[in-house]
Enzyme design. Sequence first.
Site, short mmCIF file in Angstrom:
data_model
loop_
_atom_site.label_atom_id
_atom_site.label_comp_id
_atom_site.label_asym_id
_atom_site.label_seq_id
_atom_site.Cartn_x
_atom_site.Cartn_y
_atom_site.Cartn_z
N ASP A 125 0.77 -0.95 0.01
CA ASP A 125 -0.05 0.04 -0.04
C ASP A 125 0.71 1.29 -0.03
OD1 ASP A 125 -2.84 1.14 0.42
OD2 ASP A 125 -1.59 2.22 1.96
N TYR A 147 2.58 9.95 0.02
CA TYR A 147 3.69 9.37 0.99
C TYR A 147 4.83 9.82 0.44
CZ TYR A 147 -0.34 6.44 2.60
OH TYR A 147 -1.50 5.96 3.13
#
Length: 327
Positions: free
Chosen positions: A46, A51
């Site tokens: 994931d 991010y």
Amino acid sequence: MNVPVKIVTNGMKIPTIGLGTWQATSETEIESALNTALECGYRHIDTAYAYQNEEIIGRVLKNWFTSGKLKREEVFITTKLPIFGVHEDRVEMFMDRSLKNLGLKYVDIYLIHFPIGSNFVENGEVPLNQLIPERTDHIEIWKKMEEQVDAGKAKFIGVSNFNERQIEKIWNNCRIKPACQQIELQVFLQQPKLVNYCHEKNIAVVAYSPLASPKYNNFMADLGVEIKDLPNVFTNPIIREVAEKHKKTNAQIALRYLIDMGTIPIPKSVSPLRIRENFEVFDFSLDADDMKKLKNLDLGEPGRICDCNFLKRFEDHPEWPFPKSNQ
Ligand SMILES: NC(=O)c1ccc[n+]([C@@H]2O[C@H](COP(=O)([O-])OP(=O)(O)OC[C@H]3O[C@@H](n4cnc5c(N)ncnc54)[C@H](OP(=O)(O)O)[C@@H]3O)[C@@H](O)[C@H]2O)c1
């Protein structure tokens, strides 16, 4: 060990545990985390555009693919449309950016990270708590998500942090059904109504922060936002009691409980030891008494950790997904 898979709407096959990667940005840490995870059998990763680690993940995956140790179709990759991309004019651009970062021709699933879009900024350019919410039209955005499937850039599409009303609206107005809803789910926040709603529609429920995100306060502190007391999986005496009974760790009990609820936890770790520990959850079972004890740990809304309250300006938006404190 072959990780069990769950088959959901549109025939999507999703491995029942995955590796989370939020707050993992150091190249060496991610490299060793991914190598350990893939070696011990994880087949579900994931990530998210926000991010800022897609490029590193892509480089590690490329090594596995080019060495012949892994085929692309053997690993399930999730990435997400960032808040500042949640607008019909920006879906394709961010999809293309994520694929370029990851060095992939397609992702297995592309998720809308959050149901409210903001003004356009570059990644990391402004702190999240300074984003400005914008008009957000889920139907128009979903049409663009569907185009990513048509173009072969995403095998499946889904949502994250959406509530039941928001999913229902997409479900009733789409060509391609959402195959996944990714939400916070851990023993202290079990959201049974939302989980049942998704399961009735055969939507995969991916459980984020399955270990109750013990470093969430670091993230809040970095944003300069007030930190709060967090419930703790690792010190909870009920979880410890069940763990001792099965000669397992608290983390393994918390993860196995989510799997037995039919959901798919994606614990994050950059420690090789803990990555292995989190995967060793298929060699024991919880009995009815254990399940009852763990079910009773649900605190409802007060158990929510990722309440996104750092998105201060978003809380009055019509698409704010979580119950307000006065509801
Ligand atoms: N869609 C969304 O809005 C959203 C929001 C939040 C998270 N997510 C996804 O969900 C993933 C997981 O959530 P999360 O990162 O918030 O929290 P989490 O997985 O609940 O907890 C991760 C933390 O627990 C530690 N940890 C992991 N395994 C452990 C073990 N066996 N024993 C002790 N400590 C352990 C990790 O430290 P070490 O790394 O040092 O091991 C890390 O600090 C994220 O990484 C991200 O991929 C999605």
